[in-house]
Design a protein around this motif. Structure first.
Motif, short mmCIF file in Angstrom:
data_model
loop_
_atom_site.label_atom_id
_atom_site.label_comp_id
_atom_site.label_asym_id
_atom_site.label_seq_id
_atom_site.Cartn_x
_atom_site.Cartn_y
_atom_site.Cartn_z
N ASP A 99 0.87 -1.18 0.00
CA ASP A 99 0.00 0.00 0.00
C ASP A 99 0.91 1.23 0.00
OD1 ASP A 99 -2.55 -1.33 0.19
OD2 ASP A 99 -1.99 -1.84 2.25
N VAL A 100 0.66 2.14 -0.93
CA VAL A 100 1.58 3.26 -1.17
C VAL A 100 0.83 4.58 -1.02
CG1 VAL A 100 3.13 4.34 -2.83
CG2 VAL A 100 2.92 1.85 -2.76
N GLU A 101 1.49 5.55 -0.37
CA GLU A 101 0.99 6.92 -0.32
C GLU A 101 2.15 7.87 -0.57
OE1 GLU A 101 -1.53 8.27 2.83
OE2 GLU A 101 -2.36 6.27 3.18
N ASN A 102 1.96 8.79 -1.49
CA ASN A 102 2.97 9.81 -1.79
C ASN A 102 2.32 11.19 -1.75
OD1 ASN A 102 4.78 7.74 -2.35
ND2 ASN A 102 4.34 7.75 -4.54
N ARG A 103 3.02 12.15 -1.14
CA ARG A 103 2.53 13.53 -1.10
C ARG A 103 3.70 14.47 -1.41
NH1 ARG A 103 -2.55 13.51 0.82
NH2 ARG A 103 -3.18 11.74 2.15
N GLY A 104 3.41 15.51 -2.17
CA GLY A 104 4.44 16.47 -2.52
C GLY A 104 3.92 17.89 -2.50
N PHE A 105 4.82 18.82 -2.19
CA PHE A 105 4.47 20.24 -2.17
C PHE A 105 5.71 21.02 -2.55
CE2 PHE A 105 4.41 24.34 0.01
CZ PHE A 105 3.21 24.87 -0.48
N GLN A 106 5.54 22.01 -3.44
CA GLN A 106 6.67 22.85 -3.82
C GLN A 106 6.18 24.28 -4.07
OE1 GLN A 106 6.20 19.88 -5.63
NE2 GLN A 106 4.76 20.73 -7.11
N SER A 107 7.06 25.24 -3.79
CA SER A 107 6.72 26.64 -3.99
C SER A 107 8.00 27.43 -4.23
CB SER A 107 5.97 27.20 -2.79
OG SER A 107 6.80 27.20 -1.65
N SER A 108 7.85 28.58 -4.86
CA SER A 108 8.99 29.47 -5.07
C SER A 108 8.50 30.89 -5.25
CB SER A 108 9.81 29.04 -6.30
OG SER A 108 9.08 29.28 -7.49
N ILE A 109 9.37 31.84 -4.96
CA ILE A 109 9.11 33.25 -5.18
C ILE A 109 10.38 33.90 -5.70
CG2 ILE A 109 9.59 33.76 -2.73
CD1 ILE A 109 7.69 36.16 -3.01
N MET A 110 10.24 34.74 -6.71
CA MET A 110 11.37 35.48 -7.27
C MET A 110 10.99 36.96 -7.38
SD MET A 110 12.82 32.89 -10.25
CE MET A 110 11.24 32.59 -11.04
N TRP A 111 11.97 37.80 -7.14
CA TRP A 111 11.79 39.25 -7.24
C TRP A 111 12.94 39.83 -8.03
CZ3 TRP A 111 15.01 43.06 -4.84
CH2 TRP A 111 14.56 44.39 -5.02
N ARG A 112 12.62 40.79 -8.90
CA ARG A 112 13.64 41.41 -9.75
C ARG A 112 13.41 42.91 -9.81
NH1 ARG A 112 12.61 39.40 -15.17
NH2 ARG A 112 11.15 41.16 -15.32
N ILE A 113 14.51 43.66 -9.77
CA ILE A 113 14.44 45.10 -9.98
C ILE A 113 15.43 45.48 -11.07
CG2 ILE A 113 16.12 45.65 -8.17
CD1 ILE A 113 14.33 48.15 -7.60
#
Length: 898
Positions: A421-435
Motif C-alpha cells: 500500500d503506497v501513499e505519496n505527497r508532494g508540495f513545492q513553492s517558489s518566489i522570485m523578485w527582480r528590480i
C-alpha cells in the motif's frame, strides 16, 4: 584575448530592429523600384511602410515586437505577402523576393509562398505552416509529420532531428505543464500559423537573466489570428465487442491572451493519453502510471484501464506582462500486467541466465495541482510566484516465479508474492523578485527562494520460497521468507539565490549569482518476521534502518554573454562547495566530508545567413548519489537479488561536448558530433555466488564515456511532389562495472540508418513510410568470447485514401524485428496492422468511424536492452485483435476581431 575576438565578431547587442529585403521581376530578372512595402499589424492597421529604392531594396526600422504581415504591392505586379515575426533588437533579412508581372497573369492575384523553407531566428528554428494544406479535421500531430526532420511516433512522442521534444507551448503558454500530446492529438492543424523549436531556459534563468545550464527542447505553436479568438470542442465515444471502450472529450476557449482548456477521458484500450497508446486518438491527457512503490510490486505497464480529467487556465492580464496560469489533473489507473523477463549476464567463466514470469494487479489514484503568477507592479520591478502539490494512493499485488542457470545448468528457482500500500505527497513553492535599472534596462538584481517537500510511505508484505539445486538437478536446499515491511522516506529541499546582470560595452553582458541549497533525505525501514502467533511482531535489526543524508551546497555562477545578428555565445560556469553529512540514527554513526567542484559551461551559435549555421555546447555536471544508494541496509524484496547501500559513495562528474551543423535550404541538412566522459561515475558491483544468488551495490568507477555521429537530410522532391529524407547514426559507448571481483569494461557499438517518405495530395490520398535498421555489437572484458551482436529493424507505413467527399479509408502497419540470438530465440518480431473507415456529416462536424486493431492478431510487446555485461529481453501483454465503432463531434467557432 579569445573573448575579445568573440566580441569583435558580431554587431551591437542592444541595436535597433530592422526588416530588410530586395524585390525583383520574376520574368525579366530586373530590380523592382518604387514598390510599396507595408508592415501590417494583426488588426490590418499599418505599423510601417516604405518604397523600394532603385535597386529594389528596402529597409523598415523602429519596429515593435510582435507578429506582422509583410505586404508588397505595385500597379504592374501581383501582390506578394508573407508573415513576419519581429523580436527586440533583431535584424531580419528576408532575402530576394520575386514579383510576377500582371501581364503574365489572367487576373490580379495575391501570391503567398506555398511552403516556405524553415529558418533560424537567433536560437529558434521556425517552420511557417500557415499554407500547408491538410485534410479536414487533421490534428496538429498530422501537421508535424509533414515538416522536414520532425517525427511523431505511435505514442505521440515528438522528435526533431533525432532530439526529443520535452515541452510544448501554445503561443508561449504552458498547457498542462507543457505535455505535448494534449495539444498535438486535440488541436486542429488549421489553427497553427508557425511551429518553433528552441532550447527553452529554466523559469529561473528566464526571470533572472543568469543562465544555469538547464534547458529543455521545446516546441512552440503560434496560433493564427482567428484561432486566438474562439471556442472549440471535441467529444468521442467508442465501443466494441469484448467490453472495450474509450470515451474522451475536450473543451477550449481562447480570447487572445486568455486560454481555458478542460478535458477528460475513460477507457480500457491501453491509452493513458500518450504513453502506451493503442490504436486510439485519445484525449491526450497524461496519466502517470508510476506509483513510487518501494517494494516494486509491479509486473510492468500492461494495458491500463484509465479514468482521468484536467483543467488548464492561463491569462496574460495586461500589457505590463502580468500573467496567471494553473493546471489541475486527476488520474485513476487499474492495470493487470503480466510479463516475461529473460536476462543473460556475462561472467568471467560462464553465462548466467535468468528467466522471470510475473503478473500483478496495480491500482492508483493521483491528483496534481500547479499554479504560477507573474506580477509587474511597474516598469522596473517584477515578481514571480509558483505553487504546486500532488498526492497519490496506490495498492499493488505481485506474483512472480523465476529460474536461473549457469551455462544451461539449473541452479535455483523461486516463487515470490508481494503486497504493498503506497501513499505519496508532494508540495513545492517558489518566489522570485527582480528590480531593473531605469537607464540600463539590462542591469538587473534578483532574489529567489524555494521550497520542495516530498513524503513517501510504503507498507507491505513479502513472501518468498527459494530452492537451490545440485548439478544433477537434485534439490540441495530451500529457504522461506515471510516478512512485513514499513518504509517511509521524506525529501526536503530549501534553496535561495542572489542574481545580478550587467551590460557593458556594445555587445556583451556579465551575469553572476550566489546560491545556497539545503537538502535532506531521510529513510526509515522497519522489517518484521512472522511469529508463532501468525503476527508480524519480531523486529529484524539487520534488515531495518533509520538513515539521514544532508547536503549543504553553496555556489557561485559567472557567465559572460554576447548576442549579435550572426554570432552569440555564453561562457562561464559554476564553482560549488558541498558539505555531506550521512547519519545512521540506529547505529549512532556520523560520516561527514567536503568537496569543491567547478562545472564549466560554453554555448556558441553562428548563424551564417538564417538558413545555415553552427552550434557548440560544452557542459560539466555532477552526479549525486540517492539515499537508497547510500543507506547501509539490505533490500531483500527479491531474496535472490539483494541490494545494499554504500555509505562511502561519492558524487560523480560528467563532461559533454556537442557540435552541430545545419542547413535549411534547398535541403534540410543536420549533422552532429557528441562526446561524453565520466569520472568517478556511479556504477554497480554485482557478486554472484555458485547458487546464483546476487548481491549488488553502488560503487564509484572511472573510464565510462561515449561518442556519436549523426547525419540527416530531408528534401522536397518537386518533380514527384514527395517529401523524402534519410538519416544515419554511428555511436560507441563504454560502461564500467564490477563483476564479482573483476573490473569489467563493457564496449557497445551501434550503427543505424533510416529513410522516410511522405506524399500528400489534398482530398485524394496520403502515404507515409518510415524505416530504420540498427546493428548492435557489445562485448565485455571479463569474457571476450561471449559476444552480443544482432540486427533489428523498425518500420511504419500509413496510408489514407479519400475516394468520395466526406469519406476516409485509412490503414497503418508497424513491423518490428530483432535477430534471434542465443537464449532469445523465441518470437522475435511484432506486426501491428490497424485500419478504419470514417464518414463525415454536417459540415465535417460529426464523424462516424469503424476501426479494427491488430488485424492479424500477432501483436506482442518485445523490448531488448544491452546494459554493461548483460542483455535483457522483456515481453509484456498487449491487447489482441478487436474492433470498435465510434462517433465523434468537433466544433470550432472563431470570434471576430474587436
Amino acid at each position: 584575448m579569445i573573448l575579445v575576438l568573440l566580441c569583435m565578431r558580431h554587431g551591437t547587442l542592444y541595436g535597433q530592429t530592422f526588416v530588410t529585403g530586395r524585390l525583383r521581376d520574376s520574368l525579366f530578372r530586373k530590380d523592382c523600384s518604387f514598390c510599396v512595402v507595408l508592415l501590417l499589424r494583426p488588426d490590418s492597421t499599418i505599423e510601417r511602410f516604405v518604397r523600394t529604392r532603385k535597386d529594389g531594396s528596402f529597409s523598415l526600422t523602429g519596429i515593435s515586437d510582435g507578429s506582422y504581415l509583410l505586404l508588397m504591392t505595385h500597379p504592374s505586379y501581383s501582390t506578394y505577402s508573407m508573415p513576419v515575426e519581429v523580436r527586440q533588437q533583431e535584424k531580419i533579412d528576408i532575402g530576394t523576393l520575386f514579383l510576377s508581372p500582371k501581364s503574365e497573369l489572367l487576373a490580379t492575384a495575391t501570391v503567398t509562398p506555398r511552403n516556405l523553407p524553415p529558418r533560424m531566428h537567433g536560437d529558434t528554428l521556425e517552420f511557417n505552416t500557415s499554407n500547408i494544406k491538410t485534410r479536414v479535421n487533421a490534428t496538429v500531430e498530422e501537421l508535424l509529420m509533414r515538416l522536414p526532420g520532425v517525427r511523431v511516433d505511435e505514442n505521440g512522442i515528438i522528435t526533431v532531428n533525432g532530439v526529443k521534444i520535452e515541452r510544448l507551448l501554445v503561443d508561449g503558454q504552458d498547457i498542462f505543464s507543457g505535455a505535448p500530446a494534449i495539444v498535438t492529438k486535440n488541436f486542429n492543424a488549421d489553427m497553427i500559423a508557425k511551429v518553433q523549436v528552441l532550447d527553452k531556459k529554466s523559469r529561473q534563468a528566464e526571470f533572472t537573466g543568469v543562465a544555469d545550464g538547464k534547458t529543455k527542447k521545446t516546441m512552440n505553436l503560434t496560433l493564427k489570428e482567428d484561432s486566438k479568438r474562439g471556442d472549440f470542442a471535441k467529444a468521442e465515444a467508442s465501443a466494441g465487442p469484448g467490453g472495450y471502450y474509450n470515451v474522451n472529450g475536450l473543451l477550449g476557449a481562447f480570447n487572445v491572451n486568455r486560454q481555458l482548456v478542460i478535458l477528460g477521458m475513460t477507457g480500457n484500450v491501453g491509452s493513458t493519453g500518450f504513453s502506451g497508446n493503442v490504436g486510439s486518438s485519445g484525449s491526450g491527457l497524461n496519466i502517470n502510471t508510476s506509483s513510487g512503490d518501494a517494494l516494486g510490486a509491479s509486473a510492468g505497464a500492461g494495458v491500463p484501464r484509465v479514468t482521468g480529467g484536467g483543467m488548464h487556465y492561463g491569462d496574460r492580464l495586461n500589457a505590463n506582462g502580468d500573467h496567471i496560469s494553473g493546471d489541475y489533473t486527476y488520474g485513476g489507473v487499474l492495470t493487470r500486467p503480466f510479463s516475461t523477463v529473460l536476462t543473460s549476464q556475462i561472467l568471467p567463466d560462464s553465462v548466467y541466465t535468468q528467466e522471470q514470469r510475473s503478473s500483478s494487479v496495480n491500482i492508483q489514484d493521483r491528483h496534481e495541482l500547479n499554479t504560477s503568477f507573474d506580477y509587474n507592479p511597474d516598469s522596473v520591478s517584477a515578481f514571480s510566484f509558483s505553487l504546486g502539490g500532488s498526492s497519490l494512493w496506490g495498492k499493488n499485488n505481485l506474483l512472480a516465479s523465476s529460474g536461473s542457470s549457469f551455462n544451461d545448468t539449473a541452479v535455483n528457482s523461486s516463487l515470490r508474492s508481494l503486497h504493498s500500500d503506497v501513499e505519496n505527497r508532494g508540495f513545492q513553492s517558489s518566489i522570485m523578485w527582480r528590480i531593473r535599472a531605469k537607464r540600463k534596462k539590462d542591469r538587473n538584481f534578483s532574489l529567489l527562494a524555494g521550497f520542495d517537500k516530498q513524503d513517501n510511505t510504503t507498507n507491505g508484505f513479502v513472501y518468498s520460497l527459494s530452492k537451490f539445486y545440485q548439478r544433477d538437478g537434485g534439490l540441495k536446499s530451500a529457504d522461506t521468507l515471510d516478512q512485513r515491511k514499513a518504509i517511509t522516506s521524506d525529501n526536503l529541499i530549501v534553496n535561495s539565490g542572489l542574481f545580478y546582470t550587467e551590460p557593458f560595452g556594445k555587445n556583451m553582458g556579465l551575469s553572476a549569482n550566489y546560491g545556497f541549497t539545503y537538502s535532506r533525505s531521510q529513510s526509515v525501514q522497519s522489517t518484521y518476521n512472522r511469529g508463532d502467533s501468525n503476527k508480524y511482531e519480531k523486529y529484524i535489526d539487520s534488515l531495518s534502518n533509520h538513515y539521514r543524508s544532508e547536503v549543504l551546497t553553496q555556489g557561485v555562477t559567472v557567465n559572460l554573454q554576447g548576442q549579435g545578428k550572426e554570432f552569440s555565445y555564453t561562457v562561464g560556469g559554476d564553482i560549488s562547495h558541498y558539505t555531506y553529512r550521512q547519519h545512521d540514527v540506529l547505529k549512532k554513526s556520523l560520516l561527514e566530508y567536503h568537496y569543491l567542484i567547478f562545472s564549466p559551461r560554453i554555448n556558441a551559435r553562428l548563424n551564417i545567413d538564417g538558413y545555415k549555421g553552427l552550434t557548440l555546447e560544452y557542459r560539466g555536471n555532477t552526479q549525486q548519489p540517492s539515499i537508497t544508494e547510500l543507506q547501509p541496509v539490505q533490500n531483500n524484496n527479491d531474496p535472490l537479488h539483494i541490494v545494499i547501500g554504500n555509505p562511502g559513495l561519492h558524487p560523480g562528474f560528467s563532461h559533454s561536448l556537442n557540435v552541430a551543423f545545419y542547413k535549411l535550404q534547398p535541403s534540410v541538412i543536420n549533422a552532429g558530433l557528441s562526446l561524453a566522459m565520466m569520472t568517478n561515475s556511479i556504477s554497480t558491483r554485482i557478486v554472484t555466488d555458485d547458487q546464483g544468488r546476487q548481491i549488488s551495490q553502488a560503487v564509484n568507477v572511472n573510464g565510462s564515456g561515449s561518442t556519436a555521429l549523426f547525419f540527416s537530410v530531408n528534401r522536397k522532391l518537386k518533380s514527384l511532389d514527395l517529401d523524402a529524407g534519410c538519416n544515419t547514426t554511428l555511436s560507441f559507448s563504454r560502461s564500467v562495472n564490477y563483476v564479482n571481483e573483476y573490473l569489467s569494461n563493457n564496449d557497445s557499438y551501434y550503427a543505424s540508418g533510416g529513410i522516410n517518405l511522405g506524399k500528400f495530395v489534398v482530398d485524394k490520398y496520403s502515404i507515409r513510410l518510415n524505416s530504420t535498421y540498427l546493428y548492435t555489437y557489445s562485448r565485455s572484458s571479463v569474457n571476450y568470447s561471449a559476444l552480443t551482436q544482432y540486427w533489428s529493424s523498425y518500420n511504419d507505413l500509413a496510408v489514407s485514401i479519400y475516394l468520395l467527399k466526406g469519406y476516409e479509408i485509412s490503414t497503418n502497419a508497424q513491423y518490428n524485428w530483432r535477430q534471434k540470438q542465443g537464449d532469445f530465440d523465441k518470437k522475435n518480431y511484432t506486426l501491428l496492422w490497424n485500419a478504419y473507415v470514417s464518414r463525415n456529416f454536417f459540415s465535417n462536424r460529426l464523424a462516424l468511424r469503424w476501426q479494427i486493431n491488430d488485424i492479424l492478431d500477432q501483436n506482442v510487446w518485445i523490448g531488448r536492452i544491452v546494459n554493461g555485461n548483460q542483455v535483457t529481453q522483456t515481453t509484456l501483454n498487449t491487447i489482441g485483435r478487436y474492433w470498435m465503432a465510434s462517433v465523434s463531434w468537433r466544433f470550432i467557432r472563431h470570434r471576430k476581431i474587436g
